[in-house]
Design an enzyme around this catalytic site. Structure first.
Site, short mmCIF file in Angstrom:
data_model
loop_
_atom_site.label_atom_id
_atom_site.label_comp_id
_atom_site.label_asym_id
_atom_site.label_seq_id
_atom_site.Cartn_x
_atom_site.Cartn_y
_atom_site.Cartn_z
N VAL A 10 0.87 -1.18 0.00
CA VAL A 10 0.00 0.00 0.00
C VAL A 10 0.90 1.23 0.00
CG1 VAL A 10 -2.05 -1.02 1.06
CG2 VAL A 10 -0.21 -0.18 2.52
N SER A 11 0.44 2.29 -0.67
CA SER A 11 1.28 3.47 -0.88
C SER A 11 1.42 4.35 0.36
CB SER A 11 0.72 4.31 -2.03
OG SER A 11 0.69 3.55 -3.21
N THR A 12 0.42 4.33 1.23
CA THR A 12 0.49 5.15 2.45
C THR A 12 0.22 4.28 3.66
OG1 THR A 12 -1.87 5.73 2.48
CG2 THR A 12 -0.42 7.11 1.14
N GLN A 15 -3.49 3.45 4.46
CA GLN A 15 -4.22 2.43 3.71
C GLN A 15 -4.09 1.07 4.38
OE1 GLN A 15 -2.18 3.29 -0.08
NE2 GLN A 15 -4.20 3.71 -0.96
#
Length: 198
Positions: A10-12, A15
């Site tokens: 997940v990018s952040t 998330q």
């Protein structure tokens, strides 16, 4: 003995990767590595490196989609090629074409890789011809870019931290297309540097 190994990202950190992990488990993954808040353009993600270290010849890497492991077409092809050299297969749960566990899947990926490389080579050749023509007409190049080396480095850093193209453009006060072109050139140049140093 072949093992199904999953990788999720997940990018952040806000998330939740739970749905990715559940899909990979349901598909048979006995172990799932998860990176939180890591960009797909960064190759030295902690759990990605741990996943690569864990994989053995004959194993299959399961991913939800190709963008979980690679942030560009070039990076994806290089990654799959490196896995193939190690005898490791890869299968995407949402992209039927990405499945090197079957003869058809391997053939389809080979075709995709050839056309992707052809596109890169064609773009480079067209760029060289354009610059040669411009020099012949007495011009050094096209329009001056608003993306200075400092802005490009800042954009690459922000993108590696997971920021969107639109957000980076607003921060730098330039157009989104200028940021996209600068990041693509940055990836290509730094990818070549890594290849030469390997």
């Amino acid at each position: 003995m072949s093992t199904l190994v999953g990788y999720a990202r997940v990018s952040t950190r806000e998330q939740n990767p739970a749905s990715q992990v559940a899909e990979l488990r349901a598909a048979g993954a006995v172990r799932v590595f998860v990176d939180h808040g890591e960009s797909s353009r960064i190759e030295d993600r902690p759990d990605w490196l741990a996943c690569l270290d864990y994989l053995r010849p004959g194993d299959t890497l399961l991913i939800r989609a190709l963008d979980r492991i690679a942030g560009s077409e070039k990076m994806a092809i290089e990654t799959i090629g490196n896995l193939d050299e190690r005898g490791v297969n890869i299968r995407s749960l949402t992209e039927p074409m990405i499945d090197t566990t079957t003869p058809m899947g391997r053939a389809l990926f080979g075709i995709v890789a050839v056309f992707a490389q052809l596109r890169v080579d064609t773009i480079r050749e067209n760029t060289r011809r354009g610059l040669a023509y411009a020099r012949a007409q007495g011009r050094v190049g096209g329009r001056p870019t608003v993306m200075t080396p400092e802005r490009t480095a800042a954009a690459a850093r922000l993108h590696a931290e997971g920021e969107s193209i639109a957000h980076i453009a607003r921060v730098l006060g330039v157009g989104a297309s200028s940021v996209s072109r600068a990041l693509a050139k940055w990836d290509e140049e730094h990818g070549q540097e890594l290849a030469h140093s390997a």
